[in-house]
Design a protein around this motif. Sequence first.
Motif, PDB file in Angstrom:
ATOM      1  N   LEU A   1     -27.965 -52.331  -4.997  1.00 48.92           N
ATOM      2  CA  LEU A   1     -28.007 -50.936  -4.561  1.00 48.92           C
ATOM      3  C   LEU A   1     -28.554 -50.813  -3.143  1.00 48.92           C
ATOM      4  CD1 LEU A   1     -29.268 -49.085  -7.770  1.00 48.92           C
ATOM      5  CD2 LEU A   1     -26.989 -48.970  -6.749  1.00 48.92           C
ATOM      6  N   TRP A   2     -29.576 -51.608  -2.838  1.00 46.96           N
ATOM      7  CA  TRP A   2     -30.139 -51.557  -1.483  1.00 46.96           C
ATOM      8  C   TRP A   2     -29.141 -52.109  -0.463  1.00 46.96           C
ATOM      9  CZ3 TRP A   2     -33.159 -49.094   1.448  1.00 46.96           C
ATOM     10  CH2 TRP A   2     -33.596 -49.620   2.654  1.00 46.96           C
ATOM     11  N   SER A   3     -28.449 -53.163  -0.813  1.00 43.09           N
ATOM     12  CA  SER A   3     -27.448 -53.738   0.096  1.00 43.09           C
ATOM     13  C   SER A   3     -26.335 -52.731   0.358  1.00 43.09           C
ATOM     14  CB  SER A   3     -26.864 -55.021  -0.501  1.00 43.09           C
ATOM     15  OG  SER A   3     -27.860 -56.001  -0.665  1.00 43.09           O
ATOM     16  N   ILE A   4     -25.912 -52.022  -0.690  1.00 44.35           N
ATOM     17  CA  ILE A   4     -24.881 -50.989  -0.508  1.00 44.35           C
ATOM     18  C   ILE A   4     -25.401 -49.879   0.391  1.00 44.35           C
ATOM     19  CG2 ILE A   4     -23.557 -49.200  -1.699  1.00 44.35           C
ATOM     20  CD1 ILE A   4     -23.393 -51.079  -4.105  1.00 44.35           C
ATOM     21  N   THR A   5     -26.649 -49.472   0.172  1.00 41.89           N
ATOM     22  CA  THR A   5     -27.247 -48.402   0.970  1.00 41.89           C
ATOM     23  C   THR A   5     -27.249 -48.759   2.458  1.00 41.89           C
ATOM     24  OG1 THR A   5     -28.690 -47.816  -0.876  1.00 41.89           O
ATOM     25  CG2 THR A   5     -29.294 -46.965   1.286  1.00 41.89           C
ATOM     26  N   VAL A   6     -27.561 -50.010   2.762  1.00 40.16           N
ATOM     27  CA  VAL A   6     -27.625 -50.442   4.158  1.00 40.16           C
ATOM     28  C   VAL A   6     -26.233 -50.660   4.742  1.00 40.16           C
ATOM     29  CG1 VAL A   6     -28.405 -52.272   5.703  1.00 40.16           C
ATOM     30  CG2 VAL A   6     -29.906 -51.466   3.875  1.00 40.16           C
ATOM     31  N   SER A   7     -25.378 -51.379   4.021  1.00 41.08           N
ATOM     32  CA  SER A   7     -24.089 -51.791   4.581  1.00 41.08           C
ATOM     33  C   SER A   7     -23.047 -50.682   4.605  1.00 41.08           C
ATOM     34  CB  SER A   7     -23.534 -52.979   3.786  1.00 41.08           C
ATOM     35  OG  SER A   7     -23.308 -52.624   2.432  1.00 41.08           O
ATOM     36  N   ILE A   8     -23.197 -49.665   3.749  1.00 39.63           N
ATOM     37  CA  ILE A   8     -22.187 -48.601   3.717  1.00 39.63           C
ATOM     38  C   ILE A   8     -22.211 -47.781   5.003  1.00 39.63           C
ATOM     39  CG2 ILE A   8     -23.536 -46.690   2.719  1.00 39.63           C
ATOM     40  CD1 ILE A   8     -21.126 -46.314   0.780  1.00 39.63           C
ATOM     41  N   PHE A   9     -23.298 -47.887   5.765  1.00 42.42           N
ATOM     42  CA  PHE A   9     -23.375 -47.242   7.078  1.00 42.42           C
ATOM     43  C   PHE A   9     -22.262 -47.754   7.989  1.00 42.42           C
ATOM     44  CE2 PHE A   9     -25.207 -47.198  11.443  1.00 42.42           C
ATOM     45  CZ  PHE A   9     -25.399 -45.827  11.582  1.00 42.42           C
ATOM     46  N   ALA A  10     -22.024 -49.063   7.957  1.00 40.03           N
ATOM     47  CA  ALA A  10     -20.975 -49.652   8.793  1.00 40.03           C
ATOM     48  C   ALA A  10     -19.581 -49.254   8.303  1.00 40.03           C
ATOM     49  CB  ALA A  10     -21.103 -51.173   8.804  1.00 40.03           C
ATOM     50  N   ILE A  11     -19.412 -49.124   6.998  1.00 45.53           N
ATOM     51  CA  ILE A  11     -18.111 -48.697   6.463  1.00 45.53           C
ATOM     52  C   ILE A  11     -17.813 -47.264   6.903  1.00 45.53           C
ATOM     53  CG2 ILE A  11     -16.816 -48.261   4.347  1.00 45.53           C
ATOM     54  CD1 ILE A  11     -18.420 -50.509   3.042  1.00 45.53           C
ATOM     55  N   GLY A  12     -18.830 -46.402   6.859  1.00 43.17           N
ATOM     56  CA  GLY A  12     -18.659 -45.044   7.368  1.00 43.17           C
ATOM     57  C   GLY A  12     -18.349 -45.040   8.857  1.00 43.17           C
TER      58      GLY A  12
ATOM     59  N   PHE B   1     -30.103 -41.493  -6.503  1.00 43.67           N
ATOM     60  CA  PHE B   1     -29.953 -42.496  -5.444  1.00 43.67           C
ATOM     61  C   PHE B   1     -28.536 -42.484  -4.879  1.00 43.67           C
ATOM     62  CE2 PHE B   1     -29.647 -44.850  -9.538  1.00 43.67           C
ATOM     63  CZ  PHE B   1     -28.315 -45.253  -9.476  1.00 43.67           C
ATOM     64  N   GLU B   2     -27.590 -41.899  -5.645  1.00 48.54           N
ATOM     65  CA  GLU B   2     -26.222 -41.770  -5.115  1.00 48.54           C
ATOM     66  C   GLU B   2     -26.190 -40.892  -3.872  1.00 48.54           C
ATOM     67  OE1 GLU B   2     -25.878 -42.456  -9.571  1.00 48.54           O
ATOM     68  OE2 GLU B   2     -27.074 -41.164  -8.240  1.00 48.54           O
ATOM     69  N   MET B   3     -27.073 -39.868  -3.837  1.00 45.43           N
ATOM     70  CA  MET B   3     -27.125 -39.003  -2.660  1.00 45.43           C
ATOM     71  C   MET B   3     -27.552 -39.783  -1.421  1.00 45.43           C
ATOM     72  SD  MET B   3     -28.693 -35.458  -4.240  1.00 45.43           S
ATOM     73  CE  MET B   3     -28.836 -34.672  -2.624  1.00 45.43           C
ATOM     74  N   LEU B   4     -28.459 -40.736  -1.578  1.00 43.41           N
ATOM     75  CA  LEU B   4     -28.876 -41.559  -0.446  1.00 43.41           C
ATOM     76  C   LEU B   4     -27.729 -42.431   0.051  1.00 43.41           C
ATOM     77  CD1 LEU B   4     -31.714 -40.652  -1.501  1.00 43.41           C
ATOM     78  CD2 LEU B   4     -32.540 -42.906  -0.786  1.00 43.41           C
ATOM     79  N   ILE B   5     -26.991 -43.010  -0.875  1.00 45.26           N
ATOM     80  CA  ILE B   5     -25.876 -43.879  -0.494  1.00 45.26           C
ATOM     81  C   ILE B   5     -24.790 -43.070   0.206  1.00 45.26           C
ATOM     82  CG2 ILE B   5     -24.037 -45.347  -1.397  1.00 45.26           C
ATOM     83  CD1 ILE B   5     -26.003 -46.206  -3.608  1.00 45.26           C
ATOM     84  N   ILE B   6     -24.451 -41.896  -0.360  1.00 41.96           N
ATOM     85  CA  ILE B   6     -23.433 -41.044   0.267  1.00 41.96           C
ATOM     86  C   ILE B   6     -23.923 -40.548   1.622  1.00 41.96           C
ATOM     87  CG2 ILE B   6     -22.129 -38.891   0.050  1.00 41.96           C
ATOM     88  CD1 ILE B   6     -22.243 -39.290  -3.002  1.00 41.96           C
ATOM     89  N   GLY B   7     -25.230 -40.209   1.706  1.00 49.07           N
ATOM     90  CA  GLY B   7     -25.775 -39.756   2.982  1.00 49.07           C
ATOM     91  C   GLY B   7     -25.682 -40.816   4.060  1.00 49.07           C
ATOM     92  N   ARG B   8     -25.955 -42.064   3.697  1.00 54.55           N
ATOM     93  CA  ARG B   8     -25.819 -43.157   4.660  1.00 54.55           C
ATOM     94  C   ARG B   8     -24.365 -43.314   5.097  1.00 54.55           C
ATOM     95  NH1 ARG B   8     -29.040 -46.108   7.801  1.00 54.55           N
ATOM     96  NH2 ARG B   8     -28.033 -48.061   7.223  1.00 54.55           N
ATOM     97  N   PHE B   9     -23.442 -43.153   4.166  1.00 51.21           N
ATOM     98  CA  PHE B   9     -22.021 -43.244   4.500  1.00 51.21           C
ATOM     99  C   PHE B   9     -21.618 -42.139   5.475  1.00 51.21           C
ATOM    100  CE2 PHE B   9     -17.647 -41.854   3.656  1.00 51.21           C
ATOM    101  CZ  PHE B   9     -16.948 -43.019   3.941  1.00 51.21           C
ATOM    102  N   VAL B  10     -22.037 -40.897   5.184  1.00 47.21           N
ATOM    103  CA  VAL B  10     -21.702 -39.768   6.064  1.00 47.21           C
ATOM    104  C   VAL B  10     -22.326 -39.968   7.438  1.00 47.21           C
ATOM    105  CG1 VAL B  10     -21.951 -37.276   6.388  1.00 47.21           C
ATOM    106  CG2 VAL B  10     -21.425 -38.188   4.123  1.00 47.21           C
ATOM    107  N   MET B  11     -23.557 -40.491   7.471  1.00 47.94           N
ATOM    108  CA  MET B  11     -24.198 -40.755   8.762  1.00 47.94           C
ATOM    109  C   MET B  11     -23.452 -41.844   9.520  1.00 47.94           C
ATOM    110  SD  MET B  11     -26.677 -39.357  10.346  1.00 47.94           S
ATOM    111  CE  MET B  11     -26.229 -39.551  12.074  1.00 47.94           C
ATOM    112  N   GLY B  12     -22.876 -42.798   8.799  1.00 46.90           N
ATOM    113  CA  GLY B  12     -22.048 -43.810   9.437  1.00 46.90           C
ATOM    114  C   GLY B  12     -20.806 -43.198  10.068  1.00 46.90           C
ATOM    115  N   VAL B  13     -20.185 -42.242   9.366  1.00 45.06           N
ATOM    116  CA  VAL B  13     -19.026 -41.542   9.937  1.00 45.06           C
ATOM    117  C   VAL B  13     -19.418 -40.850  11.237  1.00 45.06           C
ATOM    118  CG1 VAL B  13     -17.358 -39.674   9.577  1.00 45.06           C
ATOM    119  CG2 VAL B  13     -17.922 -41.211   7.685  1.00 45.06           C
ATOM    120  N   ASP B  14     -20.563 -40.183  11.218  1.00 46.01           N
ATOM    121  CA  ASP B  14     -21.075 -39.518  12.423  1.00 46.01           C
ATOM    122  C   ASP B  14     -21.236 -40.517  13.569  1.00 46.01           C
ATOM    123  OD1 ASP B  14     -22.927 -37.130  13.646  1.00 46.01           O
ATOM    124  OD2 ASP B  14     -23.864 -39.077  13.995  1.00 46.01           O
ATOM    125  N   SER B  15     -21.820 -41.668  13.284  1.00 47.29           N
ATOM    126  CA  SER B  15     -22.054 -42.667  14.335  1.00 47.29           C
ATOM    127  C   SER B  15     -20.744 -43.270  14.832  1.00 47.29           C
ATOM    128  CB  SER B  15     -22.974 -43.774  13.805  1.00 47.29           C
ATOM    129  OG  SER B  15     -24.240 -43.254  13.480  1.00 47.29           O
TER     130      SER B  15
END
Length: 513
Positions: A66-77, A121-135
């Motif tokens: 879960l932590w790895s997904i939280t960190v790496s999903i930023f790059a996917i976004g 914790f799904e909200m954190l993962i989705i939030g990281r993804f959305v922030m990745g889209v922004d970046s």
Amino acid sequence: MDCPCKNLPGSHSDLDSFFGALGSSYLYGYNLSVVNAPALYIKTFYNQTWMERYGEPIGADMVTMLWSITVSIFAIGGLLGALCVTLLTKLIGRKGTLLLNNGFAVIAALLLALGEKARSFEMLIIGRFVMGVDSGIALSALPMYLGEISPRHMRGSIGQFNSILICLGVFTGQVLGLPELLGQESRWNFLFAFLALPALLQLCVLPFLPESPRFLLMERRDEAGAEKAFRAFLGKKDVSKELEEVHAEGWAQNTLHMASVTELLLNPALRWQVITVIVTMACYQLCGLNAIWYYTNGILRDSGFAENVIPYIVLSTGGIETLAAVVSGLVIERIGRRPLLIFGFSAMAFFFGLLTVFLNFQDQYTWMPYLSFTCILAVIASFCSGPGGIPFVLTGELFEQSYRPAAFMIAGIVNWVANFAVGLLFPFMQESLQTYAFLVFLVVCVLGAVYLYFILPETKNKTFMDISQSFAKINKVPLVNKEIENELAIKAGSKEVEENGKVIIDGEIESSF
């Protein structure tokens, strides 16, 4: 010749660049560092939420996943955001894209800040993804915008705002993550709520700043709007030469439609520009700076520093990073892009070599860890002296208007795929190669420096057409018709330009863009 916008109170170039970078690049940098301080607290939250849902503790493998997904999903976004840039900048413009992008940052801030209260914790993962889209959108749209609004003699310095604000974002994340501030179990969600502040600031400021005049003139055919934008950016009334240059660029391209990625890749006249952007952006991510953070805390612990003072010492990395980026921004128009890039990658390779040696002797001498940490600071400073910001400036400079959005999409894809690859592969490299892992990055830096030395021309103080012509020989395509160029009075840097039968000396009719 004095720069046209120098000392003019009506000039908005620096102001616009600053606020544009503040809301976009700053957030990207902040997100690079902000997850480090609350990592243990977030994992604890994952475990508590799992217990509440399923009545048993979460397994070690599951929490790691879960932590790895939280960190790496930023790059996917980020990759998804980069893929959207061409369409967005075409439909709503450069400024419009940056404005819309702040909506993603606000949504991400809400998801990340409220995830704990919602016990999700799904909200954190989705939030990281959305922030990745922004970046992903920001790292393409912002350099494109800055490159198009900047006079050519200031294009590098203004473009470096991108790098400076990324570094400031990293440093801010480190400072706010200190235990005395927001790096506590009861406050870590406020670290993510902070994301909304720069986004809201940009939403308040950016609407009052002009759209890119090149976009208005070449893509929207809005000459009145482009003239107004040029006047605002340059702080002068007569912008006829700037308008002529942009018209000439469009005519020289023989097309004003926005090229697709496929058209860009298949265009032989742009082959080496594309290769240069791919190589430079790949080296930007694969040069090893992101991996440096894996070793910093361990080296400090081995040096005998107490665990509670390590966060404060780590602040020096953010400080050095910011200082080097500022110095680079001050000297880029004097030294040039090419020397700074080659020096930066070469210096990184040198210090990676020293770091490898020092790490191997770290257990034998009590003072060796201090040298290792010094090398880490030197690697960071070398990166920010050129490679940390210039790749984004180059992507905007190497292509003319109709190909620029597609070029930024390619650069963005390479950037985020390489970013994801480093995050995914470095732990395995570290495990198998141990202290020799940095030799891989040494090779990448050397190859990047060699390529840039032989291929990249200097782009300092050149028009976009001049830069395209610099690649004409290596691309094996004919130069642009000089009669057309002279007729349009756009021979950049020329001391004598003929207009209406008169020769103008010292570039008095020269365009700023």
